[in-house]
Design a protein around this motif. Sequence first.
Motif, PDB file in Angstrom:
ATOM      1  N   PRO A  34       0.840  -1.253  -0.105  1.00  0.00           N
ATOM      2  CA  PRO A  34      -0.138   0.056   0.062  1.00  0.00           C
ATOM      3  C   PRO A  34       0.848   1.617  -0.025  1.00  0.00           C
ATOM      4  CG  PRO A  34      -0.847  -1.624   1.438  1.00  0.00           C
ATOM      5  CD  PRO A  34       0.221  -2.347   1.140  1.00  0.00           C
ATOM      6  N   ALA A  35       2.085   1.115   0.849  1.00  0.00           N
ATOM      7  CA  ALA A  35       2.747   2.510   0.694  1.00  0.00           C
ATOM      8  C   ALA A  35       3.246   2.979  -0.651  1.00  0.00           C
ATOM      9  CB  ALA A  35       4.015   2.323   1.788  1.00  0.00           C
ATOM     10  N   GLY A  36       3.681   1.911  -1.221  1.00  0.00           N
ATOM     11  CA  GLY A  36       4.184   2.257  -2.890  1.00  0.00           C
ATOM     12  C   GLY A  36       3.176   2.780  -3.680  1.00  0.00           C
ATOM     13  N   LYS A  37       2.025   2.554  -3.543  1.00  0.00           N
ATOM     14  CA  LYS A  37       0.970   3.228  -4.332  1.00  0.00           C
ATOM     15  C   LYS A  37       0.750   4.587  -4.279  1.00  0.00           C
ATOM     16  CE  LYS A  37      -4.159   2.702  -4.634  1.00  0.00           C
ATOM     17  NZ  LYS A  37      -4.404   2.481  -5.956  1.00  0.00           N
ATOM     18  N   ALA A  38       1.334   5.401  -3.401  1.00  0.00           N
ATOM     19  CA  ALA A  38       1.153   6.842  -3.123  1.00  0.00           C
ATOM     20  C   ALA A  38       1.638   7.752  -4.515  1.00  0.00           C
ATOM     21  CB  ALA A  38       1.829   7.298  -2.096  1.00  0.00           C
ATOM     22  N   ALA A  39       3.030   6.982  -5.083  1.00  0.00           N
ATOM     23  CA  ALA A  39       3.271   7.563  -6.320  1.00  0.00           C
ATOM     24  C   ALA A  39       2.560   7.842  -7.376  1.00  0.00           C
ATOM     25  CB  ALA A  39       4.739   7.087  -6.350  1.00  0.00           C
ATOM     26  N   ASN A  40       1.710   6.593  -7.646  1.00  0.00           N
ATOM     27  CA  ASN A  40       0.795   6.571  -8.719  1.00  0.00           C
ATOM     28  C   ASN A  40      -0.357   7.255  -8.475  1.00  0.00           C
ATOM     29  OD1 ASN A  40       1.651   4.102 -10.724  1.00  0.00           O
ATOM     30  ND2 ASN A  40       2.117   3.528  -8.517  1.00  0.00           N
ATOM     31  N   THR A  41      -0.747   7.633  -7.272  1.00  0.00           N
ATOM     32  CA  THR A  41      -1.879   8.382  -7.005  1.00  0.00           C
ATOM     33  C   THR A  41      -1.509  10.058  -7.319  1.00  0.00           C
ATOM     34  OG1 THR A  41      -2.621   6.850  -5.116  1.00  0.00           O
ATOM     35  CG2 THR A  41      -3.333   9.306  -4.951  1.00  0.00           C
ATOM     36  N   ALA A  42      -0.233  10.443  -7.054  1.00  0.00           N
ATOM     37  CA  ALA A  42       0.140  11.612  -7.174  1.00  0.00           C
ATOM     38  C   ALA A  42       0.472  11.922  -8.459  1.00  0.00           C
ATOM     39  CB  ALA A  42       1.624  11.740  -6.533  1.00  0.00           C
ATOM     40  N   ALA A  43       0.740  11.017  -9.419  1.00  0.00           N
ATOM     41  CA  ALA A  43       0.924  11.019 -10.930  1.00  0.00           C
ATOM     42  C   ALA A  43      -0.452  11.193 -11.551  1.00  0.00           C
ATOM     43  CB  ALA A  43       1.549   9.770 -11.363  1.00  0.00           C
ATOM     44  N   LEU A  44      -1.423  10.623 -10.994  1.00  0.00           N
ATOM     45  CA  LEU A  44      -2.943  10.614 -11.560  1.00  0.00           C
ATOM     46  C   LEU A  44      -3.298  11.795 -11.525  1.00  0.00           C
ATOM     47  CD1 LEU A  44      -5.178   8.846 -13.603  1.00  0.00           C
ATOM     48  CD2 LEU A  44      -5.984   8.258 -11.019  1.00  0.00           C
ATOM     49  N   ARG A  45      -3.161  12.365  -9.989  1.00  0.00           N
ATOM     50  CA  ARG A  45      -3.497  13.606  -9.702  1.00  0.00           C
ATOM     51  C   ARG A  45      -3.052  14.795 -10.534  1.00  0.00           C
ATOM     52  NH1 ARG A  45      -5.884  14.203  -5.017  1.00  0.00           N
ATOM     53  NH2 ARG A  45      -4.801  12.483  -3.878  1.00  0.00           N
TER      54      ARG A  45
END
Length: 447
Positions: A253-264
């Motif tokens: 789960p922690a590694g997902k944050a970069a993808n959320t930031a990229a989609l944002r």
Amino acid sequence: MRVVHVGSEVFPFSRTGGLGDVLAALPAVQARLGAEVAVVSPWYAGLGGEPGEVWRGDVPGVGPVRVGELREGDVRFLFVGMAEFERPGLYHPDDVWRFCAFGRAVLPVLQALEITPDVLHGHDWQAGLVVAHARLTGWRTAFTIHNLQYQGRWNLGEARGWTGLPDWAFGQDGVEFYGDLNLMKAGLTFADHVTTVSPTYAQEITTPQYGEGLDGLLVRLSLEGRLSGIINGLDQERWDPRHDPDILPYTDPAGKAANTAALRAEFRLDDLPILGTVSRLADQKGMDLLIEALPDLVGDWNVVVLGGGDPLLTAALQGWALHPRVAFTQGMNEPLAHRIYAGADAFAMPSRFEPCGLSQMISMRYGTLPVVRETGGLADTVPHDVGFRFGDATPQALAAACGKARAAFDDPEGWRERMARGMELDFSWDGPARQYLALYTHLQPQE
């Protein structure tokens, strides 16, 4: 065990949806488990591959037919070419006529290639006539409903001569349905056993609400022990956040944050969590419910939608895309789909009915928590301690479930625990493939 699967599409050669994925993954796993497996599908113009021709001849009632073959691993893919499939695209308004020709050609082709399966397994209405002819030949047969809504109907007076079936097959206990030929009903009537793609959907289709006019027949099949549900699997190599080339790979789960930031950043969204959807824009998928719920959702979520289909739903989403918290991309874009699965925090599936569904499995594998209507395969695959389920097919019920998800998101530790549980779920094809092989061994041909 010699198995022949028959269907209208198979990934990566021809595909419009989940059926093509099933006919790629299920045969491959069955072959790995020791079965001898072939897949038969039409040889479309523009097929994604160049089959080597292995047979050419005239089929009675059909005309000139050629057969090409490709091999993927231990699976033989046989493509039946005829004039009916030489136009661009997979599906057309006269498909009942086209798939009647296909249905009459498959058994002669298999016999010419000296292929005699222990079980012929047809998929959806396009294979219904194949199952009927296989039953008349004395072969054991299975038939899978992937979506009962699509049945392959045509006026019986015009279509009767297309099928090659004997006169006795055209009664109410055969292929006739309110004055039409019904190729879905042909598969249901003539198969030794009928499956559908989730246990809950197998129950739902025996009711008038979901039975699409065939619920009486399906009740009888259920009472005879000839109807069951086997949940679809997921291609976990294609959908793997650890090795997905379209995203920033991650393992937890922690590694997902970069993808959320990229989609944002891609859609210029603010700091609110992201609710994603990748879907056909259709009544079945409940996209109208999502649109009607948007006034409530945009207070708590950014909403990212990818999909195509109904022009009215498309126009409504294009209008909403002017809102700073709504992003809409029309059509299907596989790399973007991967980025949404990886980058969204939650995933909406407000389906009115869902035979199985793959998006909820993909989203959980990517740590994106699904908000789903409690129906069909969604009810069978989304645990309460991972996703959020609602009952009524209304925008109010969807908004309330999204509200529960938003409240859960505000508890970071609890949200991460839900993500971790979802990412650990096993949706591989191994279990379903074994269930189908076990089913085949117990098939009893009808008298």
